[in-house]
Enzyme design. Structure first.
Site, mmCIF file in Angstrom:
data_model
loop_
_atom_site.group_PDB
_atom_site.id
_atom_site.type_symbol
_atom_site.label_atom_id
_atom_site.label_comp_id
_atom_site.label_asym_id
_atom_site.label_seq_id
_atom_site.Cartn_x
_atom_site.Cartn_y
_atom_site.Cartn_z
ATOM 1 N N HIS A 311 0.862 -1.197 0.000
ATOM 2 C CA HIS A 311 0.000 0.000 0.000
ATOM 3 C C HIS A 311 0.890 1.235 0.000
ATOM 4 C CE1 HIS A 311 -3.193 2.789 1.220
ATOM 5 N NE2 HIS A 311 -4.016 1.850 0.812
ATOM 6 N N ASP A 369 -7.854 -5.595 0.123
ATOM 7 C CA ASP A 369 -8.310 -6.440 -0.991
ATOM 8 C C ASP A 369 -7.907 -7.900 -0.841
ATOM 9 O OD1 ASP A 369 -7.507 -3.548 -2.717
ATOM 10 O OD2 ASP A 369 -9.536 -4.384 -2.609
HETATM 11 C C1 SDX Z 1 -6.295 0.039 -2.769
HETATM 12 O O1 SDX Z 1 -4.523 4.558 -1.957
HETATM 13 C C2 SDX Z 1 -5.429 3.926 -1.303
HETATM 14 O O2 SDX Z 1 -5.792 4.309 -0.221
HETATM 15 C C3 SDX Z 1 -6.029 2.740 -2.036
HETATM 16 C C4 SDX Z 1 -7.020 1.886 -1.256
HETATM 17 C C5 SDX Z 1 -8.280 2.657 -0.939
HETATM 18 O O3 SDX Z 1 -8.979 2.256 0.017
HETATM 19 O O4 SDX Z 1 -8.626 3.573 -1.727
HETATM 20 O O5 SDX Z 1 -6.425 1.453 -0.034
HETATM 21 C C6 SDX Z 1 -7.447 0.665 -2.070
HETATM 22 O O6 SDX Z 1 -6.057 0.366 -3.895
HETATM 23 C C7 SDX Z 1 -5.426 -0.935 -2.015
HETATM 24 C C8 SDX Z 1 -4.184 -1.412 -2.859
HETATM 25 C C9 SDX Z 1 -4.677 -2.497 -3.813
HETATM 26 N N1 SDX Z 1 -3.621 -2.853 -4.808
HETATM 27 C C10 SDX Z 1 -2.996 -4.020 -4.761
HETATM 28 O O7 SDX Z 1 -3.133 -4.856 -3.855
HETATM 29 C C11 SDX Z 1 -2.079 -4.278 -5.957
HETATM 30 C C12 SDX Z 1 -0.721 -4.825 -5.479
HETATM 31 N N2 SDX Z 1 -0.033 -3.763 -4.727
HETATM 32 C C13 SDX Z 1 0.817 -2.888 -5.476
HETATM 33 O O8 SDX Z 1 0.700 -2.782 -6.826
HETATM 34 C C14 SDX Z 1 1.349 -1.711 -4.691
HETATM 35 O O9 SDX Z 1 1.691 -2.165 -3.428
HETATM 36 C C15 SDX Z 1 0.480 -0.492 -4.589
HETATM 37 C C16 SDX Z 1 0.016 -0.012 -5.924
HETATM 38 C C17 SDX Z 1 -0.716 -0.772 -3.728
HETATM 39 C C18 SDX Z 1 1.300 0.622 -3.921
HETATM 40 O O10 SDX Z 1 2.334 0.909 -4.777
HETATM 41 P P1 SDX Z 1 3.387 2.083 -4.445
HETATM 42 O O11 SDX Z 1 3.052 2.790 -3.195
HETATM 43 O O12 SDX Z 1 3.562 2.891 -5.681
HETATM 44 O O13 SDX Z 1 4.667 1.270 -4.093
HETATM 45 P P2 SDX Z 1 5.724 0.804 -5.152
HETATM 46 O O14 SDX Z 1 5.006 0.282 -6.364
HETATM 47 O O15 SDX Z 1 6.704 1.897 -5.327
HETATM 48 O O16 SDX Z 1 6.363 -0.432 -4.385
HETATM 49 C C19 SDX Z 1 7.419 -0.226 -3.465
HETATM 50 C C20 SDX Z 1 8.273 -1.474 -3.596
HETATM 51 C C21 SDX Z 1 8.638 -1.776 -5.045
HETATM 52 O O17 SDX Z 1 9.889 -2.443 -5.055
HETATM 53 P P3 SDX Z 1 11.213 -1.558 -5.467
HETATM 54 O O18 SDX Z 1 10.924 -0.945 -6.834
HETATM 55 O O19 SDX Z 1 11.357 -0.540 -4.379
HETATM 56 O O20 SDX Z 1 12.301 -2.603 -5.488
HETATM 57 O O21 SDX Z 1 7.527 -2.618 -3.136
HETATM 58 C C22 SDX Z 1 7.335 -3.532 -4.213
HETATM 59 C C23 SDX Z 1 7.580 -2.773 -5.496
HETATM 60 O O22 SDX Z 1 8.053 -3.648 -6.513
HETATM 61 N N3 SDX Z 1 5.937 -3.964 -4.134
HETATM 62 C C24 SDX Z 1 5.535 -5.221 -4.275
HETATM 63 C C25 SDX Z 1 4.146 -5.180 -4.094
HETATM 64 N N4 SDX Z 1 3.767 -3.918 -3.868
HETATM 65 C C26 SDX Z 1 4.876 -3.171 -3.894
HETATM 66 N N5 SDX Z 1 6.194 -6.366 -4.531
HETATM 67 C C27 SDX Z 1 5.427 -7.480 -4.603
HETATM 68 N N6 SDX Z 1 4.118 -7.533 -4.447
HETATM 69 C C28 SDX Z 1 3.430 -6.400 -4.187
HETATM 70 N N7 SDX Z 1 2.105 -6.434 -4.021
#
Ligand code: SDX
Length: 435
Positions: A311, A369
């Site tokens: 998140h 989720d």
């Molecule tokens: C919702 O914003 C909100 O409040 C949203 C929400 C709401 O109520 O409105 O809470 C609802 O959207 C919840 C999130 C649902 N999405 C997912 O579950 C999809 C999987 N999660 C990701 O795609 C990700 O964690 C996000 C999109 C939720 C957050 O992404 P960020 O904040 O942009 O973080 P990032 O992509 O920069 O990740 C940081 C690091 C990265 O690694 P590095 O590039 O630093 O090496 O963490 C890794 C990412 O690769 N990472 C993951 C991961 N999520 C982040 N690695 C593996 N699996 C994951 N799920």
């Protein structure tokens, strides 16, 4: 901006041998902000913050998240208490008006919302234009936007009375549209709302009743549905809420703004993650296949991510996920589902991920989720309806944030700038001279 947020100090930005000072505002809780509105005018510089990881887009009094502590407050009330003791329409009232309703205010609000649950009869013809196998989120995005073609008496955003009627209409009608989208997808007739049912029970009745027999809503499932709506109601300036605010900043009518938010929520990185998370658990299929998926999620060269994990704000357990997990067990127990393989995979995946250095170091925890899909599937919803249910709940958050933006004297049309790295000026070459 009230006294709490008045400038308490200043911050200095230094570039080379130049310094610029800007006011620092303090909120009631959470990080202070540096007001850089005058930065470009004074320095010729823009800030650069793709994804707005360090940018406050507005001042708000509605919802607060402490990502490090895993805290979520709706108008100051912890989500755990609201989910435990209140109902969804009470949360709607709280988000819209800022205070918990008195008994008479609650009864009046329930009455008003209940009597807006029917949609214009011609909306059902609107649905006939969709393919039966259209994704329900496509239907929702289209039909919510279409509401602005029917309710002209609540689209004048300058009129507070019309703003409130539009708000009530959206909260009341989006579940009806969602149930219609579901019925249309399975070829069953639409079921009208019933005013003697509460919000969640009414929604379940519209989804699962058929004309051929009486349908009694299971009160345990209705309570679970109501709690799931509370958990999803609002969440600060997330992507879809920011979309609604940006659309609203141009003066677009509220129905169009909510349709824009619905479109944004559909993405798998946002509200579409509940559908994607359940599909992921089904793809993993069994506990022994978890390591290969965790390996892929950790592989920098693989874009694969564990859906339902991570998140932007929560760097601790999403408090909603804990309540969601508890609700999941309640629903499975009520339905007599003893061992759901998807739940086994989810619980083991959570255990493995939370003990894995990669997830610990990146502070990746289950989000809302992760468990919602298992619960909703057990309740009988197809995966394609999961994000629709998120949209039903989030409509009140979008509306409350939209109203706050409209009523903010400082609001103006949102118009970000950019870092331009494209071609520098060059002269046109006639096609006859291009090789
Ligand atoms: C919702 O914003 C909100 O409040 C949203 C929400 C709401 O109520 O409105 O809470 C609802 O959207 C919840 C999130 C649902 N999405 C997912 O579950 C999809 C999987 N999660 C990701 O795609 C990700 O964690 C996000 C999109 C939720 C957050 O992404 P960020 O904040 O942009 O973080 P990032 O992509 O920069 O990740 C940081 C690091 C990265 O690694 P590095 O590039 O630093 O090496 O963490 C890794 C990412 O690769 N990472 C993951 C991961 N999520 C982040 N690695 C593996 N699996 C994951 N799920």
């Amino acid at each position: 901006m009230d006294a709490k947020t008045a400038a308490k100090a200043t911050g200095t930005i230094t570039v080379g041998n130049k310094n610029w000072e800007f006011p620092v505002y303090k909120g009631s809780i959470g990080p202070d902000v540096l007001d850089i509105a005058k930065l470009y005018g004074e320095s010729g510089l823009f800030t650069y913050d793709p994804g707005f990881t360090s940018t406050a887009s507005c001042e708000s009094k509605i919802t607060y998240i402490d990502g490090d502590e895993g805290v979520l407050l709706y108008r100051g009330y912890p989500i755990e208490q609201l989910a435990e003791h209140g109902d969804f329409l009470e949360t709607c009232y709280l988000l819209l008006y800022g205070e918990l309703p008195t008994p008479s205010q609650k009864a009046d609000f329930d009455y008003r919302v209940t009597r807006h649950t029917m949609v214009h009869e011609q909306m059902s013809r609107f649905f006939q234009g969709f393919r039966r196998d259209a994704h329900p989120m496509a239907v929702m995005t289209g039909s919510i936007g279409a509401l602005s073609a029917f309710y002209h008496d609540s689209t004048d955003i300058a009129d507070p009375t019309q703003r409130m009627i539009a708000s009530l209409r959206m909260i009341a009608k989006v579940p009806t549209l969602a149930a219609m989208a579901y019925k249309y997808s399975i070829g069953q007739p639409f079921v009208y709302p019933k005013n003697d049912l509460d919000y969640a029970a009414n929604f379940l009745h519209m989804c699962y009743a058929v004309p051929t027999e009486d349908y009694k809503v299971n009160p345990v499932l209705a309570r679970a549905m109501d709690r799931i709506f509370i958990l999803h109601a609002d969440h600060e300036q997330n992507a879809s809420t920011s979309t609604v605010r940006l659309a609203g900043s141009s003066g677009a009518n509220p129905f169009a703004c909510i349709a824009a938010g619905c479109a944004c929520l559909w993405g798998p990185a946002h509200g579409g993650a509940n559908e994607a998370a359940l599909n992921m658990l089904a793809e993993i299929g069994s506990v022994d296949r978890i390591p290969e998926f965790v390996k892929r999620a950790k592989d920098k060269n693989d874009s694969y991510r564990l859906m339902g994990f991570g998140h932007r704000v929560y760097k601790n357990y999403d408090p909603r996920a804990k309540i969601m997990q508890k609700t999941c067990h309640e629903v499975l127990a009520e339905l007599g589902i003893k061992d759901d393989p998807l739940l086994d995979v989810a619980m083991e995946l959570e255990r493995i991920a939370l003990s894995d250095e990669y997830f610990i170091e990146k502070k990746l925890y289950p989000n809302i989720d992760f468990y919602s899909g298992i619960t909703l599937k057990a309740m009988g919803f197809p995966t394609t309806m999961f994000t629709v249910l998120f949209a039903v709940a989030r409509t009140v958050g979008w509306i409350a944030q939209w109203k706050e933006m409209i009523e903010d004297p400082k609001q103006k049309i949102g118009r970000p700038r950019q870092l331009y790295t494209g071609a520098t000026p060059r002269d046109y070459t006639p096609i006859s001279r291009r090789k």
